[in-house]
Structures are given as structure tokens and as C-alpha cells.
Design a protein around this motif. Sequence first.
Motif: not given
Length: 369
Positions: A169-184, A216-228
Motif C-alpha cells: 500500500g501507500l507508506y509514510s516513506a519508501d519501505p525499501r529504504h526506510n525501516p521506519e516507514a508506516q503503512l497508511i 489512479a486514486a485521484e481519478l477514481a475517487t473524484r468519480a465516486g469510486t473507492s480504491m484500494i
Amino acid sequence: MRIVIKLGTSVLTDGTDRLQRPRMVDLARQMAHLRTAGHEVVLVSSGAVLAGWERLGFPKRRRELTHKQALAAVGQGRLMHIYGQLFEIYDVPVAQTLLTRADLRDRVRYLNARATLLTCLEIGVLPIINENDAVAVDEIRVGDNDTLSALVANLVDAQLLVILSDIAGLYSADPRHNPEAQLIDDVAVVTEQVYALAGAAGSHRGTGGMFTKIQAAELATRAGTSMIIAAGNEPDVLLRLAAGESIGTRFRPVSTRLESRKRWIMAERVRQAHIAVDAGAVQALTQQGRSLLPAGIVAVEGEWRRGQTVAIVAPDGQAIACGLCQYAAHEVAQIKGSRTSDIESILGYSYGDEVIHRDDMVAFVKDEG
């Protein structure tokens, strides 16, 4: 529930340079179970270029577009053959649909594509969609299947878009380089701060990255679709998401679902291009339901052609609407701040008084519908 599922190349290959049939058959199983449970499923699949590369014995990859198109031409049939075999195990008929941006830009072709996909769902067929890479040129390419999946979700009125990737998912930082990154786990609205978290592009096997997923999330959510966004190797990920389990990052819709014409308008939005307007125009557009006239325009940013969708931003930089622009960017730059009666004398011609007509506009407000 109608669900659009996007599978990236990294998911289909499980991080290798080959299509991994065990992974693909497991995903087909999950989609078959979703259909049995009463959900309608549309699949947007990457992997054609990789399939062609695999079939030809992994020749040296070249940068020319024609080389990629040749690999796609070889691989698309191979990819569909594999999907046909895998879904046959679960007695699920499939149909191939290849799209370009031109198909979504032209109103008649847009409606034809929509009718075809909705008819497939009506008769129990699972549509499998990819960009038509074998023939698309830069001017008509969507560019990545993350964006394509959002356009397809809008096209078929999907309630949910699921993008499966090699990252959870989307992290607070790049999890490949930052072990402190948190999943949002939840994003209420896509902002520039969210884009800033996106990081770099994806692997050499695919064309996407987190940035394209945020688009993609911006486009989908602007049109009323949830995205995961979720990890494709998570056990039974599709079944668990459909059951409401919290996995990955969910992007919440910021408006109710739009009627079909407004979804079509949203499909052609030109990113990083906008028309800046004054406070009076903001009030006219958002509170009085008016069209955008030249007099209220103060600045033009980016390039677009006549008939493309452009964002309209307020003095504070906030996007308040988008719409089909009757004039190209260079024309709007010439007539901004002018009276409508002066358009023809400035340009030597006129396409009408309105730069963007109200009927061709989507306002970014909660009760839009």
C-alpha cells in the motif's frame, strides 16, 4: 458490487521475469469465487509485453516504442490464452478488450466501449482489458494500466477499484529504504502531500509505480469510486477485501458517483495543466452554476488541445472543478481577462462565449452527482 481489479506485471510474475501460473490460477480462483458470491468483476491486466518477451526467449530489451509494440503483439494473444485456460477451470467465460485513450476520448467510442463491457457483465462474461500497446502511439496512449484501471472503473460504474501490486500500500516513506516507514491504511482525499509520498517509478518489468497509483486514486475517487492498493501475494486478498477486511491502503471517494457524461469528462483530464480564475469566477462556478467565461481567467498553466479536460483552480491554488475546454491552452492565454464579445477580434475566430460550458463541467464538491 461491481469491482474492477488491476493486476500489475510484478504480481503476475511474482517478482521474476516469467509469468507465474500458480499465482495467476490462484487469482483466477478468487475472481471466480467473487462472481459466485454475486459480485461483477472486470479485470485490467498488465503483462502483454512481458509475455511476449518470455515467448521470444528474453531478447535484449530496446528502448524503441516499436520494439515494445512488437513484444506486446506477440504477448497479448499468449496472455489471453493463459487467462482463457485458467478461467476455464472455474467455468468462467472471458472476453478480451483492448483500449487506447482515443477510445475513451471520443464520445461515440466511449459509449460503445461502455456498452460492450456492460453487456459482457450482463451475460456473465468476465472482461479482461489491457491497453492496445501494439498500435498505440504516444498521442493516444493512456500510458500505464493503473490509470487505465481508473478510467475503466469510471466507464463501468464500479463501486470499487482494487490495484494489486508488489507493495502492500501507500507508506509514510519508501519501505525499501526506510525501516521506519508506516503503512497508511486510509486516505480521505488525494492531496499534493499524498503525491509527495509516492516516490519513484516501478520495476523494469512494468511501467507503473506508486505515483501512477496515486493518479489512479485521484481519478477514481473524484468519480465516486473507492480504491484500494494491496499486495497481490496476500492470501485470499480479493475475497477478504470484498468482505470488508482492512488490507493495504483505501482511498475514499470524495463525491457521489457521477452520471456517465461527467465520468467521460473526468476520463480526459490533463494533469499538471489548469486554468486559474479569480474569486468572482469561483463564486459564479461553485455557487451560481455558471459557465467559465474569459473575463474570470487570470492565468493558464500547461498545454492542452481543444476538447480536453482541464482543471480550474481558485486563487488559493485549490482545484474547484474540471471541464472540457472549448479552446486550446494558447488560445485561452490570449483571451484571458477579456469580454466574450472580444474573443473573435482577438483570435480571428470564436468557438463560443464559454471557455468551459457548465454542461461540460464537473465541480469538486461533496454533493456532486
